[in-house]
Design a protein around this motif. Structure first.
Motif, PDB file in Angstrom:
ATOM      1  N   LEU A  29       0.851  -1.186   0.000  1.00 16.92           N
ATOM      2  CA  LEU A  29       0.000   0.000   0.000  1.00 16.92           C
ATOM      3  C   LEU A  29       0.886   1.234   0.000  1.00 16.92           C
ATOM      4  N   PHE A  30       0.571   2.215  -0.861  1.00 15.05           N
ATOM      5  CA  PHE A  30       1.345   3.452  -0.879  1.00 15.05           C
ATOM      6  C   PHE A  30       0.424   4.620  -1.191  1.00 15.05           C
ATOM      7  N   LEU A  31       0.897   5.804  -0.906  1.00 16.42           N
ATOM      8  CA  LEU A  31       0.098   7.021  -1.032  1.00 16.42           C
ATOM      9  C   LEU A  31       0.730   7.967  -2.041  1.00 16.42           C
ATOM     10  N   VAL A  32      -0.094   8.507  -2.925  1.00 18.25           N
ATOM     11  CA  VAL A  32       0.343   9.559  -3.842  1.00 18.25           C
ATOM     12  C   VAL A  32      -0.101  10.885  -3.224  1.00 18.25           C
ATOM     13  N   SER A  33       0.852  11.695  -2.808  1.00 17.48           N
ATOM     14  CA  SER A  33       0.508  12.942  -2.115  1.00 17.48           C
ATOM     15  C   SER A  33       1.286  14.111  -2.703  1.00 17.48           C
ATOM     16  N   GLY A  34       0.817  15.308  -2.412  1.00 17.72           N
ATOM     17  CA  GLY A  34       1.486  16.515  -2.901  1.00 17.72           C
ATOM     18  C   GLY A  34       0.557  17.708  -2.808  1.00 17.72           C
ATOM     19  N   LYS A  35       1.090  18.870  -3.038  1.00 13.84           N
ATOM     20  CA  LYS A  35       0.292  20.090  -2.956  1.00 13.84           C
ATOM     21  C   LYS A  35      -0.693  20.167  -4.115  1.00 13.84           C
ATOM     22  N   THR A  36      -1.683  20.997  -3.941  1.00 16.03           N
ATOM     23  CA  THR A  36      -2.661  21.219  -5.003  1.00 16.03           C
ATOM     24  C   THR A  36      -1.957  21.724  -6.263  1.00 16.03           C
ATOM     25  N   GLY A  37      -2.238  21.073  -7.374  1.00 13.71           N
ATOM     26  CA  GLY A  37      -1.613  21.481  -8.630  1.00 13.71           C
ATOM     27  C   GLY A  37      -0.280  20.816  -8.903  1.00 13.71           C
ATOM     28  N   ALA A  38       0.140  19.891  -8.018  1.00 14.28           N
ATOM     29  CA  ALA A  38       1.441  19.242  -8.199  1.00 14.28           C
ATOM     30  C   ALA A  38       1.425  18.195  -9.300  1.00 14.28           C
ATOM     31  N   GLY A  39       0.226  17.755  -9.707  1.00 13.74           N
ATOM     32  CA  GLY A  39       0.136  16.785 -10.788  1.00 13.74           C
ATOM     33  C   GLY A  39      -0.284  15.391 -10.339  1.00 13.74           C
ATOM     34  N   LYS A  40      -0.854  15.291  -9.133  1.00 11.53           N
ATOM     35  CA  LYS A  40      -1.278  13.977  -8.621  1.00 11.53           C
ATOM     36  C   LYS A  40      -2.340  13.348  -9.525  1.00 11.53           C
TER      37      LYS A  40
END
Length: 206
Positions: A29-40
């Motif tokens: 299990l892993f998480l894709v995270s980042g700031k808004t607009g980062a391209g997630k």
């Protein structure tokens, strides 16, 4: 289906980006995270575009996903690798797009292109499809784009669509996913046999 590698060229905000899902294979299990607009969301757009020619939220077409930062002569292209049923698959998809002419000035329209390559566990190429790729992917995954979005990958803000999906839609998808159609057929056959037996009993009573 287990994601392995996603390569996005001139797609959305990415010029030449690789996401190596294989690095997380042992994590489970892993998480894709980042700031808004980062391209997630674009990562998932890349996966679904490669598989179905559609973005995850269906808000933009493949043509509209061409990066604003792309060099005029370079093409937009997404390559997605995944493992399934003991084999490795690589699907490459290019949308219809306008690119600079190789000779002279101006631009030319390039038609969309999709290929599906199948490899064995040692990485040896077994087969490549250049026609009817969408049909081959459907036969493999047993899901169309709408079913994939509702059941497997829920686009941002679209969880409600899954909650309100009809029981019939969910049943059909789950039946394909777990290959339980044989039991459905058996159930139908048993009902038909029971009906015939009941009719036979009623006829004998008369």
């Amino acid at each position: 289906m287990q994601p392995r590698r996603l390569h996005m060229k001139n797609f959305g905000p990415f010029i030449d980006e690789i996401v190596d899902f294989g690095a997380f294979a042992d994590q489970g299990l892993f998480l894709v995270s980042g700031k808004t607009g980062a391209g997630k969301t674009t990562i998932f757009d890349g996966m679904t575009f490669a598989l179905f020619g559609q973005t995850s939220g269906k808000l933009r077409s493949g043509k509209e996903m061409r990066s604003l930062f792309a060099q005029p002569a370079e093409e937009t292209e997404v390559t997605f690798s995944f493992s399934h049923g003991g084999l490795l698959y690589e699907v490459m998809r290019r949308p219809e797009q306008e690119v600079a002419k190789k000779r002279g000035t101006g631009t030319t329209k390039r038609a969309g292109k999709t290929t599906l390559t199948v490899f064995d566990t040692l990485g040896n190429e077994k087969k490549q499809y250049t026609k009817n790729v969408d049909d081959e992917l459907y036969q493999m995954l047993h899901l169309n784009a709408d079913q994939f979005f509702k059941i497997i990958m829920l686009p941002q803000g679209e969880f409600r669509n899954f909650l309100i999906a009809s029981s019939t839609d969910k049943e059909q998808v789950l039946r394909r996913l777990f290959d339980t159609e044989i039991y459905q057929n058996l159930q139908t056959w048993l009902k038909e046999q029971a009906t015939l037996q009941n009719k036979s009993i009623e006829a004998k009573r008369l």
